[in-house]
Design an enzyme around this catalytic site. Structure first.
Site, PDB file in Angstrom:
ATOM      1  N   GLU A   1       0.689  -1.191   0.023  1.00  0.00           N
ATOM      2  CA  GLU A   1      -0.271   0.170  -0.076  1.00  0.00           C
ATOM      3  C   GLU A   1       0.576   1.103  -0.508  1.00  0.00           C
ATOM      4  OE1 GLU A   1      -3.403  -1.850   2.923  1.00  0.00           O
ATOM      5  OE2 GLU A   1      -1.839  -0.096   3.674  1.00  0.00           O
TER       6      GLU A   1
ATOM      7  N   CYS B   1       3.313   8.233   1.641  1.00  0.00           N
ATOM      8  CA  CYS B   1       3.705   7.221   2.136  1.00  0.00           C
ATOM      9  C   CYS B   1       4.181   6.434   1.401  1.00  0.00           C
ATOM     10  CB  CYS B   1       2.852   7.336   3.086  1.00  0.00           C
ATOM     11  SG  CYS B   1       2.775   6.166   4.498  1.00  0.00           S
TER      12      CYS B   1
ATOM     13  N   CYS C   1       5.377  -7.194   8.019  1.00  0.00           N
ATOM     14  CA  CYS C   1       6.152  -6.578   8.951  1.00  0.00           C
ATOM     15  C   CYS C   1       6.631  -7.057   9.937  1.00  0.00           C
ATOM     16  CB  CYS C   1       5.527  -5.218   9.606  1.00  0.00           C
ATOM     17  SG  CYS C   1       7.115  -4.169  11.112  1.00  0.00           S
TER      18      CYS C   1
ATOM     19  N   CYS D   1       3.681  -4.417  16.562  1.00  0.00           N
ATOM     20  CA  CYS D   1       2.417  -3.793  17.132  1.00  0.00           C
ATOM     21  C   CYS D   1       1.558  -4.439  17.749  1.00  0.00           C
ATOM     22  CB  CYS D   1       3.259  -2.374  16.650  1.00  0.00           C
ATOM     23  SG  CYS D   1       4.882  -2.415  16.578  1.00  0.00           S
TER      24      CYS D   1
ATOM     25  N   CYS E   1      -1.340  -2.052  15.419  1.00  0.00           N
ATOM     26  CA  CYS E   1      -1.219  -2.045  13.891  1.00  0.00           C
ATOM     27  C   CYS E   1      -1.731  -3.069  13.202  1.00  0.00           C
ATOM     28  CB  CYS E   1       0.360  -1.561  13.428  1.00  0.00           C
ATOM     29  SG  CYS E   1       1.239  -1.592  12.022  1.00  0.00           S
TER      30      CYS E   1
ATOM     31  N   GLY F   1       5.933  -1.941   6.917  1.00  0.00           N
ATOM     32  CA  GLY F   1       7.667  -2.478   7.322  1.00  0.00           C
ATOM     33  C   GLY F   1       7.320  -1.354   8.273  1.00  0.00           C
ATOM     34  N   GLU F   2       9.455  -2.325   8.347  1.00  0.00           N
ATOM     35  CA  GLU F   2       9.753  -1.851   9.613  1.00  0.00           C
ATOM     36  C   GLU F   2      11.091  -1.378   8.674  1.00  0.00           C
ATOM     37  OE1 GLU F   2      10.385  -0.049  12.267  1.00  0.00           O
ATOM     38  OE2 GLU F   2      12.379   0.527  11.295  1.00  0.00           O
TER      39      GLU F   2
ATOM     40  N   SER G   1       8.352   5.903  16.368  1.00  0.00           N
ATOM     41  CA  SER G   1       6.996   5.793  16.512  1.00  0.00           C
ATOM     42  C   SER G   1       7.132   4.853  18.441  1.00  0.00           C
ATOM     43  CB  SER G   1       6.817   4.881  16.181  1.00  0.00           C
ATOM     44  OG  SER G   1       6.343   4.571  14.639  1.00  0.00           O
TER      45      SER G   1
ATOM     46  N   HIS H   1       5.058   6.778  21.438  1.00  0.00           N
ATOM     47  CA  HIS H   1       3.627   5.514  21.950  1.00  0.00           C
ATOM     48  C   HIS H   1       3.478   4.770  23.248  1.00  0.00           C
ATOM     49  CE1 HIS H   1       2.551   6.136  17.248  1.00  0.00           C
ATOM     50  NE2 HIS H   1       3.412   4.256  17.154  1.00  0.00           N
TER      51      HIS H   1
ATOM     52  N   ASN I   1      -6.132   4.850  15.673  1.00  0.00           N
ATOM     53  CA  ASN I   1      -6.998   3.936  14.330  1.00  0.00           C
ATOM     54  C   ASN I   1      -7.011   2.630  15.247  1.00  0.00           C
ATOM     55  OD1 ASN I   1      -8.621   4.567  12.529  1.00  0.00           O
ATOM     56  ND2 ASN I   1      -6.027   5.079  10.979  1.00  0.00           N
TER      57      ASN I   1
ATOM     58  N   CYS J   1      -2.126   2.777   6.552  1.00  0.00           N
ATOM     59  CA  CYS J   1      -0.850   1.484   6.143  1.00  0.00           C
ATOM     60  C   CYS J   1      -1.361   0.016   6.479  1.00  0.00           C
ATOM     61  CB  CYS J   1       0.480   1.889   5.349  1.00  0.00           C
ATOM     62  SG  CYS J   1       0.369   2.825   4.771  1.00  0.00           S
TER      63      CYS J   1
HETATM   64  N1  SAH Z   1       7.385   0.657  10.964  1.00  0.00           N
HETATM   65  C1  SAH Z   1       7.761   1.742  10.957  1.00  0.00           C
HETATM   66  C2  SAH Z   1       7.257   2.087  10.356  1.00  0.00           C
HETATM   67  C3  SAH Z   1       5.977   2.296   9.682  1.00  0.00           C
HETATM   68  S1  SAH Z   1       4.131   1.789  10.252  1.00  0.00           S
HETATM   69  C4  SAH Z   1       7.260   2.446  12.429  1.00  0.00           C
HETATM   70  O1  SAH Z   1       6.166   1.842  13.350  1.00  0.00           O
HETATM   71  O2  SAH Z   1       7.389   3.589  12.593  1.00  0.00           O
HETATM   72  C5  SAH Z   1       3.352   3.831  10.756  1.00  0.00           C
HETATM   73  C6  SAH Z   1       3.277   4.879  11.573  1.00  0.00           C
HETATM   74  O3  SAH Z   1       1.933   4.322  11.834  1.00  0.00           O
HETATM   75  C7  SAH Z   1       3.687   4.444  12.368  1.00  0.00           C
HETATM   76  O4  SAH Z   1       4.554   5.698  13.495  1.00  0.00           O
HETATM   77  C8  SAH Z   1       2.726   3.510  13.727  1.00  0.00           C
HETATM   78  O5  SAH Z   1       3.194   3.522  15.110  1.00  0.00           O
HETATM   79  C9  SAH Z   1       1.756   4.017  13.048  1.00  0.00           C
HETATM   80  N2  SAH Z   1       0.308   2.740  13.160  1.00  0.00           N
HETATM   81  C10 SAH Z   1       0.409   1.556  12.885  1.00  0.00           C
HETATM   82  N3  SAH Z   1      -0.816   1.479  13.388  1.00  0.00           N
HETATM   83  C11 SAH Z   1      -1.489   2.944  13.691  1.00  0.00           C
HETATM   84  C12 SAH Z   1      -3.241   2.532  14.273  1.00  0.00           C
HETATM   85  N4  SAH Z   1      -3.885   1.684  14.705  1.00  0.00           N
HETATM   86  N5  SAH Z   1      -2.906   3.520  14.866  1.00  0.00           N
HETATM   87  C13 SAH Z   1      -2.260   5.444  14.675  1.00  0.00           C
HETATM   88  N6  SAH Z   1      -1.089   4.899  14.314  1.00  0.00           N
HETATM   89  C14 SAH Z   1      -0.600   4.040  13.724  1.00  0.00           C
HETATM   90 FE1  SF4 Z   2       5.256  -1.727  14.577  1.00  0.00          FE
HETATM   91 FE2  SF4 Z   2       5.636   0.026  12.217  1.00  0.00          FE
HETATM   92 FE3  SF4 Z   2       5.786  -2.944  11.983  1.00  0.00          FE
HETATM   93 FE4  SF4 Z   2       3.323  -2.029  12.743  1.00  0.00          FE
HETATM   94  S1  SF4 Z   2       4.787  -1.090  10.385  1.00  0.00           S
HETATM   95  S2  SF4 Z   2       4.232  -3.954  13.512  1.00  0.00           S
HETATM   96  S3  SF4 Z   2       4.160  -0.860  13.310  1.00  0.00           S
HETATM   97  S4  SF4 Z   2       6.648  -1.573  13.249  1.00  0.00           S
END
Ligand code: SAH
Ligand code: SF4
Length: 352
Positions: A93, A106, A113, A117, A120, A160-161, A215, A217, A291, A334
């Site tokens: 995406e 983005c 990933c 988390c 996510c 992805g990370e 990130s 949190h 979200n 995403c």
């Molecule tokens: N893996 C990387 C980048 C992709 S995730 C990272 O974790 O930073 C992109 C962002 O979306 C991150 O800040 C992540 O914590 C946030 N994110 C993921 N799921 C989310 C959700 N349900 N609500 C709000 N932010 C979210």
């Molecule tokens: Fe965590 Fe970012 Fe991977 Fe989602 S994409 S699982 S927020 S590291």
């Protein structure tokens, strides 16, 4: 059959070397690099190359493409969410957002990933593979083609990370910022990470002028380890040490992402703890209402709680913004579109 080589992941210098090894003049490499930068999807389109060269390129290389499979446009703003299909059929995406300063995209850096988390959608649907540099470029080219406009800003914040795919991401960053390529300035690029401390330290040594976005949190290990498994490997204090070091080495302000989850991380005590830990760091906090996408029962904090949290940080000298939630009607976080797509596919499967 011999393995075809990923030509769009090659730098101009690498192309020149490969071409000179094949007895071709350097300017041919320049021509090919320029075509690839313009987003051609086949060697046939490289019309200033002799037919024999086009044929031989086809026998030795392939071009990564992001084929538009699905597109959703928000009714509230001009946010567009794409689902792209890659050469091998995997899907990723990407989201395109319109700001006063231009188009910001983005992009995804992996299919899935490994970080898991709990809030996510991407993290909860597992890992398939890393993206190549060319597949990251292809997402931009496909979006530009669809929008009919140049993408001027980039965030590596899709699926992805990025730091778990370090070499491909670094290669991508060099390609996308190359003058002969898409020529996107590093200062217009943000990289978001869940906090792989060893890779942050490595990135700091590259002295790139991109924005590092963390990130975070949560202000402490107790809360962060509950939602982000990576925190069990590197705790908050260790992560913040790496961030301070990064800011010092690059001179760049760190951006902290903080998803507000009601009753989990949004108390004023959390804000105070966070402010104390960020004190004196060149940084900025971005609050985002979470979200609920994973069915985990996480609820977004109320507007009032967001306001109190933000005030508590600001009054302690920490710069804060509350992120606009763009494209809220199109699953613009995403990982969500792909998951829905797979669910639909599963439904069809189960009917058949
Ligand atoms: N893996 C990387 C980048 C992709 S995730 C990272 O974790 O930073 C992109 C962002 O979306 C991150 O800040 C992540 O914590 C946030 N994110 C993921 N799921 C989310 C959700 N349900 N609500 C709000 N932010 C979210
Ligand atoms: Fe965590 Fe970012 Fe991977 Fe989602 S994409 S699982 S927020 S590291």
């Amino acid at each position: 059959m011999e393995m075809l080589r990923d030509i769009k992941s090659m730098t101009l210098a690498e192309l020149k070397e490969a071409f000179s090894g094949a007895g071709l003049p350097a300017y041919r490499a320049g021509q090919v690099f320029s075509w690839l930068g313009r987003g051609v999807e086949s060697f046939e389109e490289m019309t200033n190359l002799p037919r024999a060269l086009r044929d031989s390129l086809k026998d030795n290389y392939y071009i990564s493409v992001a084929a538009l499979e699905k597109k959703q446009v928000s009714r509230y703003d001009n946010t567009v969410k794409y689902l792209f299909r890659l050469n091998d059929g995997e899907r990723v995406e990407s989201v395109l957002m319109q700001y006063h300063y231009g188009l910001s995209q983005c992009i995804s850096t992996q299919v899935g990933c490994r970080m898991g988390c709990t809030f996510c959608a991407t993290g909860q649907s597992g890992f398939s593979r890393n993206l190549t540099a060319s597949e990251m470029l292809a997402q931009i080219q496909a979006a530009q083609k669809d929008a009919g406009e140049r993408v001027s800003h980039l965030v590596l914040m899709g699926m992805g990370e990025p730091l778990d795919n370090y070499d491909n991401v670094l290669r991508f960053l060099r390609l996308v910022s190359a003058e002969e390529g898409l020529n996107l300035g590093m200062r217009h690029i943000s990289l978001s990470t869940c906090g792989l401390v060893d890779q942050i330290a490595r990135l700091a040594e590259e002295r790139l002028q991109l924005t590092l976005s963390i990130s975070l949190h949560a202000p402490n290990d107790e809360i962060r380890s509950r939602t982000m498994p990576v925190n069990r490997r590197w705790g908050v204090d260790e992560l913040l040490r790496a961030c301070r070091d990064y800011a010092k080495k690059t001179g760049r302000r760190i951006s902290f992402e903080y998803a507000m989850i009601a009753g989990v991380n949004d108390s004023e005590a959390c804000a105070r703890e966070l402010a104390a830990k960020l004190k004196g760091m060149l940084c900025h906090v971005n609050l985002i209402p979470v979200n609920d996408v994973t069915g985990s029962g996480y609820r977004r904090s109320s507007a009032g709680q967001l306001e109190r949290f933000s005030k508590a940080l600001q009054s302690r000298g920490i710069p804060v913004t509350v992120r606009r939630t763009l494209g809220s009607d199109i699953d613009a976080s995403c990982g969500q579109l792909r998951r829905r797509h797979e669910k639909e596919a599963n439904c069809i499967d189960s009917v058949q």
